[in-house]
Write a protein that holds these residues in place. Sequence first.
Motif, PDB file in Angstrom:
ATOM      1  N   CYS A 130       0.855  -1.189   0.000  1.00 29.03           N
ATOM      2  CA  CYS A 130       0.000   0.000   0.000  1.00 29.03           C
ATOM      3  C   CYS A 130       0.888   1.234   0.000  1.00 29.03           C
ATOM      4  CB  CYS A 130      -0.959   0.014   1.187  1.00 29.03           C
ATOM      5  SG  CYS A 130      -0.166   0.255   2.787  1.00 29.03           S
ATOM      6  N   THR A 131       0.355   2.336  -0.473  1.00 30.12           N
ATOM      7  CA  THR A 131       1.177   3.539  -0.611  1.00 30.12           C
ATOM      8  C   THR A 131       1.167   4.372   0.666  1.00 30.12           C
ATOM      9  OG1 THR A 131      -0.677   4.782  -1.576  1.00 30.12           O
ATOM     10  CG2 THR A 131       0.845   3.679  -3.101  1.00 30.12           C
ATOM     11  N   LEU A 132       2.268   5.087   0.873  1.00 28.59           N
ATOM     12  CA  LEU A 132       2.415   6.026   1.975  1.00 28.59           C
ATOM     13  C   LEU A 132       3.019   7.307   1.399  1.00 28.59           C
ATOM     14  CD1 LEU A 132       2.155   6.380   5.093  1.00 28.59           C
ATOM     15  CD2 LEU A 132       4.552   5.678   5.248  1.00 28.59           C
ATOM     16  N   ASP A 133       2.158   8.328   1.187  1.00 25.74           N
ATOM     17  CA  ASP A 133       2.613   9.615   0.649  1.00 25.74           C
ATOM     18  C   ASP A 133       3.441  10.316   1.710  1.00 25.74           C
ATOM     19  OD1 ASP A 133       1.123   9.039  -1.595  1.00 25.74           O
ATOM     20  OD2 ASP A 133      -0.569  10.284  -1.016  1.00 25.74           O
ATOM     21  N   CYS A 134       4.745  10.418   1.486  1.00 23.67           N
ATOM     22  CA  CYS A 134       5.668  10.709   2.583  1.00 23.67           C
ATOM     23  C   CYS A 134       5.965  12.188   2.759  1.00 23.67           C
ATOM     24  CB  CYS A 134       6.960   9.917   2.403  1.00 23.67           C
ATOM     25  SG  CYS A 134       7.661   9.407   3.977  1.00 23.67           S
ATOM     26  N   GLY A 135       4.930  13.044   2.708  1.00 26.54           N
ATOM     27  CA  GLY A 135       5.158  14.458   2.953  1.00 26.54           C
ATOM     28  C   GLY A 135       3.940  15.297   2.637  1.00 26.54           C
ATOM     29  N   THR A 136       4.025  16.562   3.008  1.00 30.71           N
ATOM     30  CA  THR A 136       2.984  17.554   2.753  1.00 30.71           C
ATOM     31  C   THR A 136       3.461  18.492   1.657  1.00 30.71           C
ATOM     32  OG1 THR A 136       2.159  17.446   5.021  1.00 30.71           O
ATOM     33  CG2 THR A 136       1.701  19.476   3.811  1.00 30.71           C
ATOM     34  N   MET A 137       2.544  18.862   0.746  1.00 36.18           N
ATOM     35  CA  MET A 137       2.950  19.745  -0.355  1.00 36.18           C
ATOM     36  C   MET A 137       1.744  20.446  -0.964  1.00 36.18           C
ATOM     37  SD  MET A 137       3.706  16.966  -3.421  1.00 36.18           S
ATOM     38  CE  MET A 137       3.523  18.095  -4.807  1.00 36.18           C
ATOM     39  N   ASN A 138       2.016  21.638  -1.541  1.00 35.50           N
ATOM     40  CA  ASN A 138       1.043  22.251  -2.430  1.00 35.50           C
ATOM     41  C   ASN A 138       0.826  21.303  -3.589  1.00 35.50           C
ATOM     42  OD1 ASN A 138       0.953  24.606  -0.861  1.00 35.50           O
ATOM     43  ND2 ASN A 138       2.653  25.510  -1.984  1.00 35.50           N
ATOM     44  N   GLY A 164       1.643  -6.236   8.267  1.00 36.60           N
ATOM     45  CA  GLY A 164       2.409  -7.044   7.334  1.00 36.60           C
ATOM     46  C   GLY A 164       2.242  -6.633   5.894  1.00 36.60           C
ATOM     47  N   VAL A 165       1.838  -5.382   5.672  1.00 43.34           N
ATOM     48  CA  VAL A 165       1.680  -4.829   4.321  1.00 43.34           C
ATOM     49  C   VAL A 165       2.892  -3.952   4.023  1.00 43.34           C
ATOM     50  CG1 VAL A 165       0.248  -3.386   2.823  1.00 43.34           C
ATOM     51  CG2 VAL A 165      -0.829  -4.893   4.512  1.00 43.34           C
ATOM     52  N   LYS A 166       3.506  -4.155   2.876  1.00 41.44           N
ATOM     53  CA  LYS A 166       4.713  -3.405   2.510  1.00 41.44           C
ATOM     54  C   LYS A 166       4.342  -1.989   2.080  1.00 41.44           C
ATOM     55  CE  LYS A 166       9.216  -3.412   1.136  1.00 41.44           C
ATOM     56  NZ  LYS A 166      10.348  -3.799   1.999  1.00 41.44           N
ATOM     57  N   PRO A 167       4.794  -0.949   2.798  1.00 39.67           N
ATOM     58  CA  PRO A 167       4.522   0.407   2.333  1.00 39.67           C
ATOM     59  C   PRO A 167       5.363   0.736   1.090  1.00 39.67           C
ATOM     60  CG  PRO A 167       5.029   0.375   4.691  1.00 39.67           C
ATOM     61  CD  PRO A 167       5.448  -0.950   4.117  1.00 39.67           C
ATOM     62  N   GLU A 168       4.712   1.315   0.099  1.00 31.07           N
ATOM     63  CA  GLU A 168       5.438   1.918  -1.023  1.00 31.07           C
ATOM     64  C   GLU A 168       5.481   3.410  -0.745  1.00 31.07           C
ATOM     65  OE1 GLU A 168       5.144   1.350  -5.696  1.00 31.07           O
ATOM     66  OE2 GLU A 168       3.702   2.859  -4.997  1.00 31.07           O
ATOM     67  N   ILE A 169       6.656   3.900  -0.385  1.00 27.70           N
ATOM     68  CA  ILE A 169       6.834   5.314  -0.071  1.00 27.70           C
ATOM     69  C   ILE A 169       6.669   6.126  -1.346  1.00 27.70           C
ATOM     70  CG2 ILE A 169       8.525   7.031   0.681  1.00 27.70           C
ATOM     71  CD1 ILE A 169       9.801   4.551   2.278  1.00 27.70           C
ATOM     72  N   GLU A 170       5.708   7.046  -1.334  1.00 22.87           N
ATOM     73  CA  GLU A 170       5.525   7.940  -2.472  1.00 22.87           C
ATOM     74  C   GLU A 170       6.302   9.221  -2.179  1.00 22.87           C
ATOM     75  OE1 GLU A 170       2.900   6.836  -5.212  1.00 22.87           O
ATOM     76  OE2 GLU A 170       4.018   5.276  -4.167  1.00 22.87           O
ATOM     77  N   ALA A 171       7.368   9.446  -2.925  1.00 20.24           N
ATOM     78  CA  ALA A 171       8.228  10.611  -2.711  1.00 20.24           C
ATOM     79  C   ALA A 171       8.003  11.603  -3.843  1.00 20.24           C
ATOM     80  CB  ALA A 171       9.690  10.192  -2.649  1.00 20.24           C
ATOM     81  N   PHE A 172       7.400  12.732  -3.514  1.00 12.42           N
ATOM     82  CA  PHE A 172       7.107  13.771  -4.497  1.00 12.42           C
ATOM     83  C   PHE A 172       8.176  14.857  -4.523  1.00 12.42           C
ATOM     84  CE2 PHE A 172       3.129  11.776  -3.477  1.00 12.42           C
ATOM     85  CZ  PHE A 172       2.402  11.763  -4.658  1.00 12.42           C
TER      86      PHE A 172
END
Length: 302
Positions: A130-138, A164-172
């Motif tokens: 599952c995704t993890l959006d790794c920050g705050t942004m405009n 036990g779910v692998k995070p997919e780090i979303e790096a913008f």
Amino acid sequence: MPLTMNKDVFITCAVTGSGGSQDRSPHVPRSPAQIADSAIAAAKAGAAVVHCHVRDPETGAPSRRLDLYREVTQRIREAEVDVILNLTAGMGGDIVFGSTEQPLPPVAGTDMIGAAERVQHIKECLPEICTLDCGTMNFAEADYVMTNTPGMLTAMGRMMTELGVKPEIEAFDTGHLWYAKQLVKDGVLGSPALVQLCMGVPWGAPDDLNTFMAMVNNVPDDWTFSAFGLGRHQMAYVAASVLAGGNVRVGLEDNLWLDKGVLAENWQLVERAGTIIENMGARVIGPAQVREQLGLTKRAAT
């Protein structure tokens, strides 16, 4: 610097997304059946991973409904083709401010919920990723902010890890990678991590190659990364990511077009990405090899 081309590449297909693309192409899937069918077709075309949001079946608007996630998950798991399911956990962190003179209270379009609710569909469906959006942004529109505070990311990351779910780090942007490394250091996320480099999303990292390589060079050597560019740059980033040592993401979440004036289907974008990868001298790997690489456990339909 020398090229570190990836010779064994997996393709992620981002099937539908949550943007306002549903009225711009008839191929953007809306219902759970359409989303699952499009994901299955993408898998048959060579995608090892399918990244799914859900939408209101009637309007096509983005949704967080648990029943829709359950149906998509079940349909994909019951398919005759094997594929790794990656569900978004990005919904529920949106703030749309009022006018510049009266920004508060937030206005229509705001969707802010707690960490447990943001992860509830992950808990129920248990995707492999599952995704993890790794920050705050405009984010694109003038007064819309994608909000992911350190506290929220820590809470969500711990829940994902415990499930036990692998995070997919979303790096913008580069700072998102910086914080992702802190989450790993703090033991919130496991190592080695999985990261998606999201290029060209206003107003994150621009999609020029200098910025892209700055992102790549900040990914720890033992992490697995993938990357994508938006719109007409989608296929260019297939080549760029492979050359830089990464994997690739394509799909209608990021780009609606196959050629000028020709609207794409997800399977066509996957097929074209596969052709580019193979013509570069690399090979496209399947879900079994990706599971082995990332330490995933296949989950069966229930």
